[in-house]
Design a protein around this motif. Structure first.
Motif, PDB file in Angstrom:
ATOM      1  N   ASN A  41       1.013  -1.080  -0.206  1.00  0.00           N
ATOM      2  CA  ASN A  41      -0.213  -0.477  -0.178  1.00  0.00           C
ATOM      3  C   ASN A  41       0.460   1.606  -0.025  1.00  0.00           C
ATOM      4  N   ASN A  42       2.159   1.086  -0.382  1.00  0.00           N
ATOM      5  CA  ASN A  42       2.839   2.226  -0.193  1.00  0.00           C
ATOM      6  C   ASN A  42       3.363   2.729  -1.915  1.00  0.00           C
ATOM      7  N   TYR A  43       2.996   4.055  -2.688  1.00  0.00           N
ATOM      8  CA  TYR A  43       3.931   4.034  -3.278  1.00  0.00           C
ATOM      9  C   TYR A  43       5.697   5.018  -3.410  1.00  0.00           C
ATOM     10  N   PHE A  44       6.486   4.697  -4.110  1.00  0.00           N
ATOM     11  CA  PHE A  44       7.890   4.758  -3.756  1.00  0.00           C
ATOM     12  C   PHE A  44       8.542   4.389  -5.615  1.00  0.00           C
ATOM     13  N   PHE A  45       9.753   5.361  -5.467  1.00  0.00           N
ATOM     14  CA  PHE A  45      10.854   5.282  -6.428  1.00  0.00           C
ATOM     15  C   PHE A  45      11.163   3.781  -6.861  1.00  0.00           C
ATOM     16  N   VAL A  46      11.143   3.639  -7.806  1.00  0.00           N
ATOM     17  CA  VAL A  46      12.099   2.673  -8.540  1.00  0.00           C
ATOM     18  C   VAL A  46      14.024   2.768  -7.545  1.00  0.00           C
ATOM     19  N   GLY A  47      14.286   2.189  -6.560  1.00  0.00           N
ATOM     20  CA  GLY A  47      15.292   1.617  -6.226  1.00  0.00           C
ATOM     21  C   GLY A  47      15.866   0.998  -4.888  1.00  0.00           C
ATOM     22  N   GLY A  48      16.813   1.548  -4.578  1.00  0.00           N
ATOM     23  CA  GLY A  48      17.052   0.282  -2.959  1.00  0.00           C
ATOM     24  C   GLY A  48      18.204   0.637  -2.461  1.00  0.00           C
ATOM     25  N   ARG A  49      18.751   0.183  -1.903  1.00  0.00           N
ATOM     26  CA  ARG A  49      19.695   0.327  -0.837  1.00  0.00           C
ATOM     27  C   ARG A  49      21.142   0.226  -1.265  1.00  0.00           C
ATOM     28  N   ASN A 148      -4.129   4.670   3.305  1.00  0.00           N
ATOM     29  CA  ASN A 148      -4.179   3.533   3.623  1.00  0.00           C
ATOM     30  C   ASN A 148      -2.291   2.962   3.283  1.00  0.00           C
ATOM     31  N   SER A 149      -1.502   3.732   4.049  1.00  0.00           N
ATOM     32  CA  SER A 149      -0.626   3.596   3.575  1.00  0.00           C
ATOM     33  C   SER A 149      -0.074   2.754   4.525  1.00  0.00           C
ATOM     34  N   SER A 150       1.226   1.896   4.257  1.00  0.00           N
ATOM     35  CA  SER A 150       1.298   1.295   5.784  1.00  0.00           C
ATOM     36  C   SER A 150       2.859   1.863   6.275  1.00  0.00           C
ATOM     37  N   ASN A 151       3.644   2.809   5.282  1.00  0.00           N
ATOM     38  CA  ASN A 151       4.279   3.857   5.693  1.00  0.00           C
ATOM     39  C   ASN A 151       4.785   4.731   5.254  1.00  0.00           C
ATOM     40  N   GLU A 152       3.865   6.281   6.340  1.00  0.00           N
ATOM     41  CA  GLU A 152       3.747   7.007   5.373  1.00  0.00           C
ATOM     42  C   GLU A 152       5.004   7.840   4.980  1.00  0.00           C
ATOM     43  N   ASN A 153       6.173   7.796   6.012  1.00  0.00           N
ATOM     44  CA  ASN A 153       6.622   8.672   5.748  1.00  0.00           C
ATOM     45  C   ASN A 153       8.049   8.267   4.204  1.00  0.00           C
ATOM     46  N   THR A 158       8.101  10.626  -1.092  1.00  0.00           N
ATOM     47  CA  THR A 158       8.021  10.126  -2.728  1.00  0.00           C
ATOM     48  C   THR A 158       6.894  12.135  -2.942  1.00  0.00           C
ATOM     49  N   ILE A 159       6.412  12.101  -2.416  1.00  0.00           N
ATOM     50  CA  ILE A 159       5.518  12.919  -2.154  1.00  0.00           C
ATOM     51  C   ILE A 159       6.789  14.412  -2.454  1.00  0.00           C
ATOM     52  N   GLU A 160       6.833  14.535  -1.664  1.00  0.00           N
ATOM     53  CA  GLU A 160       7.924  15.669  -2.429  1.00  0.00           C
ATOM     54  C   GLU A 160       8.876  15.831  -3.232  1.00  0.00           C
ATOM     55  N   VAL A 161       9.254  14.596  -3.467  1.00  0.00           N
ATOM     56  CA  VAL A 161      10.135  14.270  -4.770  1.00  0.00           C
ATOM     57  C   VAL A 161       9.762  15.233  -6.091  1.00  0.00           C
ATOM     58  N   VAL A 162       8.665  14.650  -6.072  1.00  0.00           N
ATOM     59  CA  VAL A 162       7.935  14.891  -7.372  1.00  0.00           C
ATOM     60  C   VAL A 162       7.428  16.077  -7.164  1.00  0.00           C
TER      61      VAL A 162
END
Length: 168
Positions: A41-49, A148-153, A158-162
């Motif tokens: 239930n989270n939108y985020f950008f492709v990527g990772g550690r 509905n997000s499980s990780n609001e941060n 993601t919103i800040e980056v957009v």
């Protein structure tokens, strides 16, 4: 390049004994659609550690390949945005962590090929999928997804980056 630092515990650099680095991509196509990963239930950008002995540049190329199946050229890239957190006692007592996420703008028109991707077990368990959202509708969609997000941060970052991208 814009940088945001969240430091609610008022830590100093010398208090940090663990650093986590992440490379993430705001990928946009010629139809002005931004590509998002969606899981748990989270939108985020492709990527990772960023792995040990890996540069941010190498990490973003690897992560894009793992999550989308797209090969991009390795070249010197500069992030357009960075979000960092300094957290006391995270992930456990006595560990003070600085998390640094660099965001890269990548324009592309290649087809996603999930047959060439290699998702983690966690991504699979979270029903990982890729979603395109037109840039004119993206802030509305992300904001409405917060309830509905499980990780609001993650979604708020993601919103800040957009927002920063739309202001470029």
């Amino acid at each position: 390049m814009k940088t945001i630092l969240y430091n609610y515990d008022n830590l100093k650099e010398e208090d940090i004994n663990r650093v986590v680095r992440r490379a993430k991509a705001l990928m946009i196509n010629s139809n002005d659609e931004i590509l998002f990963a969606h899981s748990c239930n989270n939108y985020f950008f492709v990527g990772g550690r960023v792995e040990e002995n890996e540069t941010f540049d190498e990490a973003i190329v690897r992560e894009i390949k793992e999550e989308t199946g797209i090969d991009i050229c390795l070249e010197k890239r500069e992030p357009f945005f960075t979000i960092s957190y300094m957290n006391k006692d995270y992930p456990s007592r006595g560990i003070n962590t600085k998390s640094i996420s660099n965001y890269y703008l990548i324009k592309y028109n290649k087809n996603i090929n999930l047959n060439n991707s290699s998702l983690t077990d966690e991504e699979k368990a979270g029903n990982f999928k890729l979603v395109y959202i037109h840039k004119n509708k993206v802030l509305q969609e992300l904001t409405s997804s917060l309830k509905n997000s499980s990780n609001e941060n993650v979604v708020r970052d993601t919103i800040e980056v957009v927002k920063e991208y739309l202001n470029l």
